[in-house]
Design a protein around this motif. Structure first.
Motif, PDB file in Angstrom:
ATOM      1  N   ALA A  80       8.706   5.467   5.408  1.00  9.42           N
ATOM      2  CA  ALA A  80       8.253   6.851   5.317  1.00  9.42           C
ATOM      3  C   ALA A  80       9.352   7.698   4.714  1.00  9.42           C
ATOM      4  O   ALA A  80      10.484   7.693   5.209  1.00  9.42           O
ATOM      5  N   PHE A  81       9.014   8.417   3.652  1.00  5.73           N
ATOM      6  CA  PHE A  81       9.967   9.281   2.971  1.00  5.73           C
ATOM      7  C   PHE A  81       9.552  10.729   3.210  1.00  5.73           C
ATOM      8  O   PHE A  81       8.488  11.162   2.779  1.00  5.73           O
ATOM      9  N   SER A  82      10.374  11.468   3.934  1.00  4.73           N
ATOM     10  CA  SER A  82      10.122  12.895   4.202  1.00  4.73           C
ATOM     11  C   SER A  82       8.741  13.115   4.794  1.00  4.73           C
ATOM     12  O   SER A  82       7.963  13.952   4.319  1.00  4.73           O
ATOM     13  N   GLY A  83       8.425  12.381   5.847  1.00  2.79           N
ATOM     14  CA  GLY A  83       7.124  12.510   6.490  1.00  2.79           C
ATOM     15  C   GLY A  83       7.189  13.293   7.788  1.00  2.79           C
ATOM     16  O   GLY A  83       8.189  13.238   8.505  1.00  2.79           O
ATOM     17  N   PRO A  84       6.116  14.027   8.126  1.00  6.19           N
ATOM     18  CA  PRO A  84       6.034  14.702   9.425  1.00  6.19           C
ATOM     19  C   PRO A  84       5.674  13.696  10.508  1.00  6.19           C
ATOM     20  O   PRO A  84       4.525  13.577  10.933  1.00  6.19           O
ATOM     21  N   VAL A  85       6.668  12.961  10.978  1.00  8.34           N
ATOM     22  CA  VAL A  85       6.427  11.750  11.751  1.00  8.34           C
ATOM     23  C   VAL A  85       6.312  11.984  13.254  1.00  8.34           C
ATOM     24  O   VAL A  85       6.059  11.044  14.007  1.00  8.34           O
TER      25      VAL A  85
ATOM     26  N   ALA B  82       3.902   2.110   2.713  1.00 10.57           N
ATOM     27  CA  ALA B  82       4.898   3.181   2.612  1.00 10.57           C
ATOM     28  C   ALA B  82       4.191   4.439   2.147  1.00 10.57           C
ATOM     29  O   ALA B  82       3.084   4.391   1.596  1.00 10.57           O
ATOM     30  N   GLY B  83       4.842   5.587   2.349  1.00 11.42           N
ATOM     31  CA  GLY B  83       4.261   6.835   1.901  1.00 11.42           C
ATOM     32  C   GLY B  83       5.274   7.945   1.866  1.00 11.42           C
ATOM     33  O   GLY B  83       6.327   7.871   2.506  1.00 11.42           O
ATOM     34  N   GLU B  84       4.929   8.965   1.098  1.00 11.79           N
ATOM     35  CA  GLU B  84       5.761  10.155   0.984  1.00 11.79           C
ATOM     36  C   GLU B  84       5.064  11.309   1.671  1.00 11.79           C
ATOM     37  O   GLU B  84       3.855  11.475   1.567  1.00 11.79           O
ATOM     38  N   SER B  85       5.824  12.137   2.393  1.00  9.92           N
ATOM     39  CA  SER B  85       5.303  13.330   3.042  1.00  9.92           C
ATOM     40  C   SER B  85       4.159  12.935   3.974  1.00  9.92           C
ATOM     41  O   SER B  85       4.337  12.089   4.846  1.00  9.92           O
ATOM     42  N   GLN B  86       2.965  13.503   3.813  1.00 10.20           N
ATOM     43  CA  GLN B  86       1.859  13.120   4.691  1.00 10.20           C
ATOM     44  C   GLN B  86       1.587  11.624   4.630  1.00 10.20           C
ATOM     45  O   GLN B  86       1.179  11.020   5.620  1.00 10.20           O
ATOM     46  N   GLY B  87       1.804  11.019   3.467  1.00 10.71           N
ATOM     47  CA  GLY B  87       1.622   9.574   3.351  1.00 10.71           C
ATOM     48  C   GLY B  87       2.624   8.800   4.179  1.00 10.71           C
ATOM     49  O   GLY B  87       2.318   7.706   4.675  1.00 10.71           O
ATOM     50  N   GLY B  88       3.844   9.332   4.326  1.00  8.38           N
ATOM     51  CA  GLY B  88       4.820   8.701   5.200  1.00  8.38           C
ATOM     52  C   GLY B  88       4.380   8.754   6.645  1.00  8.38           C
ATOM     53  O   GLY B  88       4.514   7.779   7.399  1.00  8.38           O
TER      54      GLY B  88
ATOM     55  N   TYR C  60       0.853  -1.184   0.000  1.00  8.96           N
ATOM     56  CA  TYR C  60       0.000   0.000   0.000  1.00  8.96           C
ATOM     57  C   TYR C  60       0.891   1.237   0.000  1.00  8.96           C
ATOM     58  O   TYR C  60       1.799   1.366   0.839  1.00  8.96           O
ATOM     59  N   LEU C  61       0.649   2.148  -0.945  1.00  8.27           N
ATOM     60  CA  LEU C  61       1.422   3.381  -1.058  1.00  8.27           C
ATOM     61  C   LEU C  61       0.481   4.570  -0.843  1.00  8.27           C
ATOM     62  O   LEU C  61      -0.535   4.695  -1.542  1.00  8.27           O
ATOM     63  N   LEU C  62       0.841   5.438   0.092  1.00  7.64           N
ATOM     64  CA  LEU C  62      -0.021   6.543   0.498  1.00  7.64           C
ATOM     65  C   LEU C  62       0.525   7.867  -0.033  1.00  7.64           C
ATOM     66  O   LEU C  62       1.731   8.115   0.025  1.00  7.64           O
TER      67      LEU C  62
ATOM     68  N   TYR D  52      11.710   1.672   7.633  1.00  2.00           N
ATOM     69  CA  TYR D  52      12.675   2.463   6.864  1.00  2.00           C
ATOM     70  C   TYR D  52      12.229   3.917   6.914  1.00  2.00           C
ATOM     71  O   TYR D  52      11.067   4.236   6.636  1.00  2.00           O
ATOM     72  N   LEU D  53      13.160   4.830   7.265  1.00  2.00           N
ATOM     73  CA  LEU D  53      12.874   6.254   7.337  1.00  2.00           C
ATOM     74  C   LEU D  53      13.909   7.029   6.534  1.00  2.00           C
ATOM     75  O   LEU D  53      15.081   6.646   6.496  1.00  2.00           O
ATOM     76  N   SER D  54      13.487   8.126   5.917  1.00  2.00           N
ATOM     77  CA  SER D  54      14.448   8.996   5.243  1.00  2.00           C
ATOM     78  C   SER D  54      13.970  10.431   5.314  1.00  2.00           C
ATOM     79  O   SER D  54      12.769  10.710   5.414  1.00  2.00           O
ATOM     80  N   ALA D  55      14.933  11.356   5.248  1.00  2.00           N
ATOM     81  CA  ALA D  55      14.614  12.781   5.241  1.00  2.00           C
ATOM     82  C   ALA D  55      15.828  13.560   4.773  1.00  2.00           C
ATOM     83  O   ALA D  55      16.974  13.165   5.009  1.00  2.00           O
ATOM     84  N   GLY D  56      15.575  14.689   4.098  1.00  2.38           N
ATOM     85  CA  GLY D  56      16.627  15.632   3.761  1.00  2.38           C
ATOM     86  C   GLY D  56      16.822  16.612   4.901  1.00  2.38           C
ATOM     87  O   GLY D  56      16.035  16.651   5.849  1.00  2.38           O
ATOM     88  N   ASP D  57      17.860  17.433   4.792  1.00  3.94           N
ATOM     89  CA  ASP D  57      18.135  18.391   5.872  1.00  3.94           C
ATOM     90  C   ASP D  57      17.656  19.801   5.548  1.00  3.94           C
ATOM     91  O   ASP D  57      17.865  20.729   6.327  1.00  3.94           O
TER      92      ASP D  57
END
Length: 333
Positions: free
Chosen positions: A185-190, A160-166, A81-83, A242-247
Motif C-alpha cells: 500500500a502506497f499512501s493509503g488511508p489504512v 498493491a494499490g495507491e491511496s484508496q487502492g492501497g 492486481y493493482l488497485l 509493504y507500506l509507505s507514506a510521506g509526512d
C-alpha cells in the motif's frame, strides 16, 4: 500552516458494509461478462465488462506477459492486481507508474481494474440498502474469476494499490486470508476509523454522499470496523506486507513549481494541529495511520517493511514506492 489538502489525495477514503461477499467463484456469486476488448498499445489490453456489482459497465486494463498472445487453454501466469486511487482511474499504472517499462514484470500478468469515483474499494452501505456500487464484489468476485476463467490469470496472486487502492489492497488481503501472497500500500488511508472526519470531508468535497459509503462513524461504527484493516491484522499472518507514506511536508519531488494541495472543508481541526511545514494534510494523516498499522502488524507477528519519507500526497512518490515494493510482491509470485 497552509490550509492544504489534495482533491486526489482525499479521493482516498471510506468504505461500506453490505452482506458478506460470496467466496471466489462460488455458485450464485455475481458474474461479470466481457463485452469487448482492445489493444491499447504494446502489451496493454483494455477489457470492458458488464458488472452486476457496479450496476453497469466496468473497465479493466491488462499488462500481458510474454507469450500471452499465444496462450492455450490451461496456460496460467502469476498475477499482480493493482488497485487505483479514489479517482478510480486504472490508467495511472501505465501512465504515471509506467509499469510496462519494468523488466521484472515481463512474465507477470498485471490486472488493473477501475472503480467509480471515491469508490473506496468497498461494497457501499447505501444507508442500509446495499446494492451498487459494490466495488469489493466487483474486484474480488467478478474481476478475479473472469481473469482466471478467460485471461490466463493464475491462483498465485499479489495485490498493491495507491491511496484508496492501497487501503483496498490491505482490506481485501486482511479479510480474505490466503487470497493474496503479498500486499503493498502506497499512501493509503489504512486505518480510516482513526480519522473518519477527514475521509467523510473528502467524499463531500467531490460530490459523493459520505454516509452512503460506510455510514456515520459513530452510529454505524460496526461498518467502519468491519472494513478497517487495523482491526483485521491477524488475517495477514504469513503474508508479507509493504507500506509507505510521506509526512505531508515538501520532499524531494516538490519543486518550486509544485502547487499546494487544495483545502478540504471539514479538516480545519487538523490544519491547526499539524506542524506549520505540513502542506498536505491528507498525507500527514495517512502517515499517522500507516505508522499505527505498522506497529499493530509488528505486534502480532506479521512480516512488514515500511518506508516513511518527506513528501505529499500528490508529489508523485508512488512509482518509486512500487519499485521498492517489487521484491516483496514478486517474492510471492
Amino acid at each position: 500552516m497552509s490550509p492544504a489538502v489534495s482533491r486526489r489525495g482525499l479521493l482516498a477514503g471510506t468504505a461500506a458494509v453490505a452482506a458478506a461477499p460470496a467466496l471466489l467463484g462460488a455458485a450464485g456469486a455475481p458474474r461479470a461478462e466481457a463485452t469487448g476488448g482492445r489493444r491499447r498499445g504494446g502489451r496493454v489490453v483494455e477489457v470492458s465488462v458488464d458488472s452486476p456489482a457496479l450496476g453497469g459497465p466496468g473497465e479493466i486494463a491488462l499488462l500481458t506477459p510474454r507469450g500471452w498472445d499465444r496462450r492455450r487453454p490451461g496456460d496460467r501466469w502469476p498475477t499482480l492486481y493493482l488497485l487505483p486511487g479514489g479517482d478510480g482511474d486504472h490508467h495511472v499504472w501505465t501512465g504515471e507508474f509506467a509499469i510496462q517499462d519494468i523488466p521484472e514484470l515481463a512474465d507477470v500478468l498485471v490486472v488493473m481494474p477501475a472503480m467509480p469515483l471515491f469508490g473506496f474499494c468497498t461494497d457501499w452501505w447505501n444507508h442500509g440498502a446495499g446494492g451498487p456500487p459494490a466495488v469489493e464484489t466487483f474486484h474480488l468476485r467478478e474481476v478475479i474469476p473472469l481473469m482466471e476463467r478467460e485471461y490466463g490469470a493464475g491462483p498465485v496472486r499479489a495485490v498493491a494499490g495507491e491511496s484508496q487502492g492501497g487501503y483496498g489492497a490491505l482490506s481485501y488481503a486482511s479479510r480474505n486470508p490466503g487470497m493474496f501472497g503479498a500486499v503493498a500500500a502506497f499512501s493509503g488511508p489504512v486505518h480510516p476509523l482513526a480519522h473518519p472526519e477527514v475521509w467523510l470531508a473528502g467524499a463531500r468535497l467531490v460530490g459523493v454522499d459520505p454516509l452512503a459509503i460506510w455510514g456515520d462513524s459513530v452510529t454505524q461504527r460496526r461498518n467502519w470496523i468491519a472494513r478497517d484493516p487495523y482491526y483485521h491484522v491477524r488475517g495477514l499472518l504469513g503474508t508479507p506486507v509493504y507500506l509507505s507514506a510521506g509526512d505531508g511536508t515538501r520532499g524531494e519531488r516538490e519543486g518550486p513549481d509544485w502547487e499546494e494541495e487544495i483545502f478540504i472543508p471539514g479538516t480545519e481541526e487538523w490544519i491547526e494541529r499539524l506542524p506549520d511545514n505540513v502542506v498536505s494534510v491528507t498525507e500527514a494523516i495517512i502517515s499517522r495511520e500507516t505508522r499505527a498499522l505498522t506497529d499493530r502488524l509488528i505486534s502480532v507477528g506479521v512480516q512488514v517493511e515500511a518506508h516513511f519519507h518527506p513528501g505529499t500526497h500528490t508529489g508523485g512518490y508512488g512509482p518509486g514506492e512500487l519499485r521498492r515494493a517489487l521484491p516483496v510482491l514478486l517474492g510471492a509470485l
